[in-house]
Design a protein around this motif. Structure first.
Motif, PDB file in Angstrom:
ATOM      1  N   LYS A   1     -19.507  -7.927  39.017  1.00  0.00           N
ATOM      2  CA  LYS A   1     -20.151  -8.640  37.923  1.00  0.00           C
ATOM      3  C   LYS A   1     -19.139  -8.860  36.802  1.00  0.00           C
ATOM      4  CE  LYS A   1     -24.087  -8.738  39.988  1.00  0.00           C
ATOM      5  NZ  LYS A   1     -24.564  -9.997  40.569  1.00  0.00           N
ATOM      6  N   ILE A   2     -19.362  -9.877  36.013  1.00  0.00           N
ATOM      7  CA  ILE A   2     -18.426 -10.273  34.953  1.00  0.00           C
ATOM      8  C   ILE A   2     -18.842  -9.619  33.646  1.00  0.00           C
ATOM      9  CG2 ILE A   2     -17.528 -12.263  33.682  1.00  0.00           C
ATOM     10  CD1 ILE A   2     -18.526 -13.827  36.374  1.00  0.00           C
TER      11      ILE A   2
ATOM     12  N   ILE B   1      -9.088 -19.905  26.960  1.00  0.00           N
ATOM     13  CA  ILE B   1     -10.220 -20.173  27.850  1.00  0.00           C
ATOM     14  C   ILE B   1      -9.748 -20.230  29.294  1.00  0.00           C
ATOM     15  CG2 ILE B   1     -11.990 -21.866  28.466  1.00  0.00           C
ATOM     16  CD1 ILE B   1     -12.214 -22.557  25.517  1.00  0.00           C
ATOM     17  N   ARG B   2      -8.565 -20.819  29.522  1.00  0.00           N
ATOM     18  CA  ARG B   2      -8.029 -20.877  30.892  1.00  0.00           C
ATOM     19  C   ARG B   2      -7.755 -19.470  31.427  1.00  0.00           C
ATOM     20  NH1 ARG B   2      -5.097 -25.448  28.639  1.00  0.00           N
ATOM     21  NH2 ARG B   2      -5.908 -27.372  29.573  1.00  0.00           N
ATOM     22  N   ARG B   3      -7.188 -18.609  30.592  1.00  0.00           N
ATOM     23  CA  ARG B   3      -6.891 -17.231  31.027  1.00  0.00           C
ATOM     24  C   ARG B   3      -8.180 -16.461  31.321  1.00  0.00           C
ATOM     25  NH1 ARG B   3      -3.050 -14.734  26.584  1.00  0.00           N
ATOM     26  NH2 ARG B   3      -3.100 -12.948  28.014  1.00  0.00           N
ATOM     27  N   VAL B   4      -9.173 -16.644  30.449  1.00  0.00           N
ATOM     28  CA  VAL B   4     -10.459 -15.982  30.679  1.00  0.00           C
ATOM     29  C   VAL B   4     -11.124 -16.535  31.933  1.00  0.00           C
ATOM     30  CG1 VAL B   4     -12.790 -15.650  29.757  1.00  0.00           C
ATOM     31  CG2 VAL B   4     -10.813 -15.416  28.238  1.00  0.00           C
ATOM     32  N   ALA B   5     -11.059 -17.843  32.137  1.00  0.00           N
ATOM     33  CA  ALA B   5     -11.658 -18.463  33.319  1.00  0.00           C
ATOM     34  C   ALA B   5     -11.001 -17.944  34.601  1.00  0.00           C
ATOM     35  CB  ALA B   5     -11.549 -19.981  33.232  1.00  0.00           C
ATOM     36  N   ARG B   6      -9.672 -17.779  34.567  1.00  0.00           N
ATOM     37  CA  ARG B   6      -8.987 -17.237  35.754  1.00  0.00           C
ATOM     38  C   ARG B   6      -9.469 -15.823  36.053  1.00  0.00           C
ATOM     39  NH1 ARG B   6      -4.419 -20.215  33.756  1.00  0.00           N
ATOM     40  NH2 ARG B   6      -3.686 -18.414  32.572  1.00  0.00           N
ATOM     41  N   ALA B   7      -9.634 -15.014  34.990  1.00  0.00           N
ATOM     42  CA  ALA B   7     -10.123 -13.649  35.184  1.00  0.00           C
ATOM     43  C   ALA B   7     -11.551 -13.652  35.718  1.00  0.00           C
ATOM     44  CB  ALA B   7     -10.052 -12.884  33.865  1.00  0.00           C
ATOM     45  N   VAL B   8     -12.388 -14.541  35.165  1.00  0.00           N
ATOM     46  CA  VAL B   8     -13.772 -14.655  35.629  1.00  0.00           C
ATOM     47  C   VAL B   8     -13.805 -15.035  37.103  1.00  0.00           C
ATOM     48  CG1 VAL B   8     -15.841 -16.099  35.459  1.00  0.00           C
ATOM     49  CG2 VAL B   8     -14.807 -15.159  33.384  1.00  0.00           C
TER      50      VAL B   8
ATOM     51  N   VAL C   1     -13.853 -12.368  24.135  1.00  0.00           N
ATOM     52  CA  VAL C   1     -15.251 -12.599  23.776  1.00  0.00           C
ATOM     53  C   VAL C   1     -15.487 -14.067  23.447  1.00  0.00           C
ATOM     54  CG1 VAL C   1     -17.047 -12.077  22.088  1.00  0.00           C
ATOM     55  CG2 VAL C   1     -15.633 -10.230  22.997  1.00  0.00           C
ATOM     56  N   ARG C   2     -14.566 -14.671  22.682  1.00  0.00           N
ATOM     57  CA  ARG C   2     -14.738 -16.073  22.315  1.00  0.00           C
ATOM     58  C   ARG C   2     -14.599 -16.994  23.530  1.00  0.00           C
ATOM     59  NH1 ARG C   2     -10.820 -15.378  17.084  1.00  0.00           N
ATOM     60  NH2 ARG C   2     -12.268 -14.115  15.833  1.00  0.00           N
ATOM     61  N   GLY C   3     -13.658 -16.651  24.418  1.00  0.00           N
ATOM     62  CA  GLY C   3     -13.499 -17.446  25.634  1.00  0.00           C
ATOM     63  C   GLY C   3     -14.741 -17.393  26.509  1.00  0.00           C
ATOM     64  N   LEU C   4     -15.293 -16.185  26.675  1.00  0.00           N
ATOM     65  CA  LEU C   4     -16.537 -16.054  27.431  1.00  0.00           C
ATOM     66  C   LEU C   4     -17.677 -16.772  26.725  1.00  0.00           C
ATOM     67  CD1 LEU C   4     -16.511 -12.342  28.664  1.00  0.00           C
ATOM     68  CD2 LEU C   4     -16.380 -14.398  30.064  1.00  0.00           C
ATOM     69  N   GLY C   5     -17.652 -16.727  25.373  1.00  0.00           N
ATOM     70  CA  GLY C   5     -18.681 -17.425  24.614  1.00  0.00           C
ATOM     71  C   GLY C   5     -18.674 -18.919  24.883  1.00  0.00           C
ATOM     72  N   ALA C   6     -17.488 -19.518  24.961  1.00  0.00           N
ATOM     73  CA  ALA C   6     -17.384 -20.950  25.267  1.00  0.00           C
ATOM     74  C   ALA C   6     -17.890 -21.240  26.681  1.00  0.00           C
ATOM     75  CB  ALA C   6     -15.934 -21.415  25.111  1.00  0.00           C
ATOM     76  N   LEU C   7     -17.563 -20.369  27.641  1.00  0.00           N
ATOM     77  CA  LEU C   7     -18.037 -20.545  29.014  1.00  0.00           C
ATOM     78  C   LEU C   7     -19.554 -20.384  29.079  1.00  0.00           C
ATOM     79  CD1 LEU C   7     -15.309 -18.545  30.984  1.00  0.00           C
ATOM     80  CD2 LEU C   7     -15.469 -21.016  30.695  1.00  0.00           C
ATOM     81  N   TRP C   8     -20.090 -19.456  28.299  1.00  0.00           N
ATOM     82  CA  TRP C   8     -21.538 -19.212  28.256  1.00  0.00           C
ATOM     83  C   TRP C   8     -22.278 -20.448  27.741  1.00  0.00           C
ATOM     84  CZ3 TRP C   8     -25.606 -16.269  29.464  1.00  0.00           C
ATOM     85  CH2 TRP C   8     -26.719 -16.242  28.629  1.00  0.00           C
ATOM     86  N   VAL C   9     -21.784 -21.013  26.630  1.00  0.00           N
ATOM     87  CA  VAL C   9     -22.424 -22.179  26.035  1.00  0.00           C
ATOM     88  C   VAL C   9     -22.348 -23.380  26.983  1.00  0.00           C
ATOM     89  CG1 VAL C   9     -22.281 -23.858  24.151  1.00  0.00           C
ATOM     90  CG2 VAL C   9     -22.087 -21.418  23.664  1.00  0.00           C
ATOM     91  N   ALA C  10     -21.265 -23.497  27.731  1.00  0.00           N
ATOM     92  CA  ALA C  10     -21.096 -24.613  28.662  1.00  0.00           C
ATOM     93  C   ALA C  10     -21.927 -24.449  29.934  1.00  0.00           C
ATOM     94  CB  ALA C  10     -19.621 -24.767  29.031  1.00  0.00           C
ATOM     95  N   GLY C  11     -22.646 -23.331  30.052  1.00  0.00           N
ATOM     96  CA  GLY C  11     -23.499 -23.124  31.215  1.00  0.00           C
ATOM     97  C   GLY C  11     -22.786 -22.604  32.433  1.00  0.00           C
ATOM     98  N   VAL C  12     -21.556 -22.107  32.258  1.00  0.00           N
ATOM     99  CA  VAL C  12     -20.788 -21.574  33.393  1.00  0.00           C
ATOM    100  C   VAL C  12     -21.338 -20.224  33.831  1.00  0.00           C
ATOM    101  CG1 VAL C  12     -18.523 -20.714  34.099  1.00  0.00           C
ATOM    102  CG2 VAL C  12     -18.697 -22.822  32.775  1.00  0.00           C
TER     103      VAL C  12
END
Length: 376
Positions: free
Chosen positions: A299-300, A283-290, A318-329
């Motif tokens: 666009k992401i 999730i941290r790696r995906v968040a850094r990329a985002v 996909v799963r990392g983005l999914g966690a960010l999506w659910v958290a409202g990021v």
């Protein structure tokens, strides 16, 4: 079936996040424009009024002036929204409602909304009542965050779904009828009392008894509750649009076991909801990329992340983005079947990569037992 359904869970998550931000901003000198961008537009988009689909138009012209926001159905304005800046006392003044009602009168638009980003007041400009009684309902984001069960049905009345199903119109009609009946029965004319006495003669009730009985039952008998939120099908219905695929198929709850985040995912082919496991480091790696993509102005998307150096592989991304999506990021801004069936997104607010991860952790409930399942 309506084109856009009210997504209870996603709206509840957004309201909870906005409420936290309001508590931090209420004592600062936040401007009206920032209030609109940070609070009003995100909520309206979550309620189905998508800017990208021309359902939400800022600065809409109204006979020599302009209203802050117009909400459109089929290209025609159905709701006008006038926004005021977020203030410390979080109140709205009566004279401020006159402005948005005037826009309604001039354009023939019934529904008018006054908001300061925290409180929303919905008016019917053409209700056949005195000016001061045109308020249909109101809700507070702070109160909704504390008591979503009771308050979310009020929030839904401002949704695209409630307009296209005419739920708001039905509620307003019942509300105004109830208020009028209350006024009549609170001080009933002699004919009403005589009719009731005739019906209750066998009970030996006098005129004074009837009046006392009316007084005792009026407060509870004439309360009009907003229509309940339609319950989702059980088990989940097969998807009818792309919104059940890709990142959009991830949903609450978020749970945590050690350094693993568990997030639910709707499996289209199986028509079931299954857990997905993703490590915090992913999730941290995906968040850094985002964050880096957002800073570049792009666009992401899943392909956009996978194209970056040292990106996680497809499934973890996909799963990392999914966690960010659910958290409202993340906020959904588009979908193109020919280019990116996973969807195109942007940040719901300006966050650092660390803040994104913190938001995931804040919403992740500890898993009982604290086991650390295998994850990507």
């Amino acid at each position: 079936m309506t084109e856009i359904a009210f997504e209870r869970d996603s709206v509840r998550r957004l309201v909870k996040r906005l409420a936290r931000q309001i508590e931090g901003d209420r004592t600062s000198a936040i401007t009206e424009a920032k209030t609109v961008l940070k609070y009003v537009i995100p909520l309206l988009e979550a309620l189905g009024w998508r800017v990208a689909e021309d359902r939400l138009v800022p600065e809409y012209p109204v006979k020599g002036s302009s209203v802050d926001i117009a909400l459109l159905v089929g290209g025609k304005p159905v709701i006008f929204v006038e926004a005021k800046r977020l203030r410390e006392d979080l109140s709205l003044k009566e004279r401020e409602a006159e402005q948005v009602l005037d826009y309604g009168y001039k354009s023939g638009t019934n529904w008018c909304v006054l908001t300061n980003g925290e409180r929303y007041e919905i008016y019917d400009a053409f209700a056949r009542v005195d000016h001061a009684k045109k308020l249909v309902t109101s809700f507070s984001l702070l109160e909704t965050a504390k008591n979503p069960q009771a308050e979310l049905p009020k929030v839904r009345l401002l949704s695209y779904e409630a307009i296209t199903t005419e739920d708001l119109a039905k509620f307003a009609k019942e509300q105004f009828a109830s208020a009028r009946v209350y006024e009549v029965l609170r001080d009933p004319p002699s004919g009403v009392i005589s009719a009731l006495c005739g019906q209750l003669r066998e009970c030996g009730m006098s005129q004074e008894d009837v009046q006392l009985g009316l007084t005792s039952v009026l407060p509870d008998a004439l309360v009009v509750a907003p229509p309940p939120i339609p319950e989702p099908g059980t088990p989940p219905a097969p998807p009818e649009t792309h919104e059940r695929w890709g990142i959009r198929s991830f949903r609450e709850p978020l749970r945590r076991a050690g350094d693993v985040i568990i997030v639910a995912k709707y499996r289209v082919m199986k028509k079931s909801v299954e857990p997905q496991y993703v490590r915090l480091e992913t999730i941290r790696r995906v968040a850094r990329a985002v964050y880096e993509i957002a800073q570049s102005g792009d666009k992401i998307s899943v392909p956009g992340i996978l194209a970056r150096p040292k990106a996680p592989s497809h499934s973890p991304t996909v799963r990392g983005l999914g966690a960010l999506w659910v958290a409202g990021v993340l906020r959904d801004v588009g979908w193109d079947a020919h280019k990116d069936w996973m969807g195109i997104f942007e940040l719901a607010e300006d966050l650092t990569a660390e803040a994104m991860v913190d938001q995931v952790l804040e919403q992740a409930e500890p898993l009982e037992g604290g086991e650390d399942p295998k994850a990507s």
